[in-house]
Design an enzyme around this catalytic site. Sequence first.
Site, PDB file in Angstrom:
ATOM      1  N   GLY A 528       0.841  -1.196   0.000  1.00  0.00           N
ATOM      2  CA  GLY A 528       0.000   0.000   0.000  1.00  0.00           C
ATOM      3  C   GLY A 528       0.871   1.239   0.000  1.00  0.00           C
ATOM      4  N   GLY A 530       0.746   5.782   0.822  1.00  0.00           N
ATOM      5  CA  GLY A 530       0.020   6.921   1.347  1.00  0.00           C
ATOM      6  C   GLY A 530       0.882   8.166   1.248  1.00  0.00           C
ATOM      7  N   VAL A 535       4.579   1.029   1.392  1.00  0.00           N
ATOM      8  CA  VAL A 535       4.818  -0.120   2.250  1.00  0.00           C
ATOM      9  C   VAL A 535       4.976  -1.363   1.386  1.00  0.00           C
ATOM     10  CG1 VAL A 535       3.945  -1.502   4.174  1.00  0.00           C
ATOM     11  CG2 VAL A 535       3.453   0.954   4.084  1.00  0.00           C
ATOM     12  N   LYS A 549       8.195  -0.028   5.507  1.00  0.00           N
ATOM     13  CA  LYS A 549       7.676   1.269   5.076  1.00  0.00           C
ATOM     14  C   LYS A 549       8.830   2.152   4.619  1.00  0.00           C
ATOM     15  CE  LYS A 549       5.021   5.250   6.712  1.00  0.00           C
ATOM     16  NZ  LYS A 549       4.342   5.855   7.876  1.00  0.00           N
ATOM     17  N   ASP A 643      -4.359  10.994  12.940  1.00  0.00           N
ATOM     18  CA  ASP A 643      -4.729  10.560  11.582  1.00  0.00           C
ATOM     19  C   ASP A 643      -5.454   9.211  11.634  1.00  0.00           C
ATOM     20  OD1 ASP A 643      -4.958  10.861   8.858  1.00  0.00           O
ATOM     21  OD2 ASP A 643      -3.042   9.911   8.412  1.00  0.00           O
TER      22      ASP A 643
END
Length: 798
Positions: A528, A530, A535, A549, A643
């Site tokens: 994924g 962001g 990651v 990450k 977050d």
Amino acid sequence: MALPFLFHVLGLLSFSLLAPLLFSSPISPSRSSVLQPGSFLSVENQDDFLISPNGIFTAGFYKVGENAYCFSIWYTKPLSDGSYTAVWMANRDVPVNGKRSKLSLLKTGNLMLTDADQPLPVWTAGIIDSSKSAQLMLNNTGNLFLQNQDNETIWQSFDSPTDTLLPLQPFTKDTTLVSSRSSTSFSQGFYKLFFDNDNVLRLVYNGPKIAGTYWPDPQQTAWVSGRSTWAPRRTAVLDSSGHFVSSDSLFFNTSDAEDVLVRRLTMDVDGNLRAYSLDEIKGVWKVTWQAISDTCQVQGICGENSTCSISPTHGRKCSCLPNHQMINQTDWSYGCAPVFNTTLCGNDEDNYVAFPNYDFYGYDARFVPNTTLDQCKKVCASICNCKGFLFNFDIQGFYSCYAKFKLINGFGTVRNGTMYLKVPKSISLQTNNNMAVQEFSLTCSEKSTIKLDRAYVKNPKNESLKFMKLFTYIFGALEIVCIICFFYKTRNPLKTRRQGYLQTVQGFQRFSYAELKKASDNFSKELGRGGGGIVYKGILPDNRVAAIKVLKEFDNNQGEAELLAEISTLGRINHMNLIDIWGYCVERKHRMLVYEYMENGSLAQNLQTNKLDWAKRFDIAVGTAKGLAYLHEECLEWVLHCDVKPHNILLDSNFSPKVADFGLSKLLDRDVTHKEFTKARGTRGYMAPEWLFLNQPITSKVDVYSYGVVMLEMITGKIRADDQNLGSKGRLDSWVAEKMIAADGKNGWIRDVVDSTVQGKYDTSKMEVVIKLALRCLEEDKDARPTMRQVVDMLLRT
């Protein structure tokens, strides 16, 4: 032959130059009041210490446990039982080993305490390197100080006391006294003396779960307590004659005032501030003044669900409430836990067991004046987290009701009041005038058992063999030193910053970029991405599956700031619903974090699938709330996640949630209400309204708001405001509220709101409670939102 001969000559020359460095060390003075630049005090030399000119104080390594030492100052003369009284410690929370540890006075003027052969110091005086050297001296007042060549004091122990204030030692706005953890543990405890922001000298309890001021009496104003908030500066001092004077108008004389004696003012482990005088003939300390006469008035002294009493023979005693048991058999601060399950809101079938002449100070959920006992019971029954209530006859001539959401600070009282404990009807308790309490005795060892688990194995080779080995390889060592110096000067311009990384993240495994590149198969398996980075999945050398990450590069070092925020935050927390970090990588431009791998990805990836039935969604909501509640209230530092969203809630093989991604986290000091944020943090659609206002304080309620959005997404199957059919305001909470209001008290609206594609059955009444709880989390006014701990309690009661 010429080349070997040349190497031989160079080797001899190198040896002659380095031999003084390898086989000699700075002189370590014994029984002196001064430590010269370039010298050190060793933990292995029992006679290696400083002593004041008058012989009253000694500075050196003080044993606090098995193979555990703190650099300290203590009274030279032992007490009648053979023990010594320590008055200051440099490293009270991080003891050092009993071998190879030392306190060194560098020629640059700094003072450094090192633990054995560890690369980073345990403690330093924080002096910036200077061309001027300094001496370390211990004077007759017990002050350890550094004095440079210009006779300037550049550091002194009087500026950073631990739990004791010595005569003539100034106590200011920048100093605090913090109690020890227990009589056998010298690490920081829960009680503190400090000057508050209103210029008043106060005692505060800062425990594992709660915090609060208890002296002077918080129910009274400072003026009523004899204090003044108008002071040009905050300072206090105790003189050798027993007179204490503070800028807030607090002053007292000890019971033996006017006599010049050996004295001290100590923040004791039981939360009381006491002045002591030394009876040199008997070898004991006598209490000559104390802040609080009844130690049961000290906040948090016995923990939750317990009471404090004073016994003529045994002193202070803690006891659990009936049908409660101690949580930690060696520490009363953790309190007691009920052995029964608490009941739901609005349950009129509860029993209320009366305990006359007992009170639990503070933590009132609601205050109702001029009421009856039956009305008070109904008030408590209507509050989900009500544990009981005090029904008290006030001086105004009527009864008042104090509903409690925590039972802390329990003690006997002479007031005309009765405490009523709320219990299920199935529980049978004694209801006579004497409390049916469960008493526990704590067994404390006479010695602390701190043990540092580093072993030291002596080299079995004899000295001559070591000499030959050093002689043979000295030239090669010189070459290596030159190469390393060249490498760090040319390739590592950020040396100081990287040393900061090492100090921040010690305890985690450090990976090289090559190791993580190989583990992730050249970063080919993306999990994924962001705003902070991408990651990847990887397999570490020990066959653990990890999530790696890779942080994005930023010209203004935001990536590095994010790395430090995440590591420093995760290094302080440990909870089953928070992600575990295994290691990190800081190599040239590469910044990476290594996490545990979560088999089922994020909640965002699973929300639109049929993998999450209602039971799993409820468990995810509870687990996420527990993790956030731990961050807000239970870990050593208060943490805001900032977050919270489905992308940052990861699911393991059993779909148990773990809150992740603390790159935007914010640590909060328990002693202040909030810290200033320089910019808004979080993701649009999940951010609380207070982020939009410059003067609004940012508290843990911003995470509560984001959590409420996530709850509604799990319930409705709609994602934030992306759905175009969300009513007039285009917001998910507004759409749900409009449905509820339009139903006019009927529960048919629940079917319209709940996602019909989710498998499994749900209880309509429980679902209604959960939806209304989510809407409470989304209140515009942050004070109207519950805390995450209250959210957990309400979810567990549904």
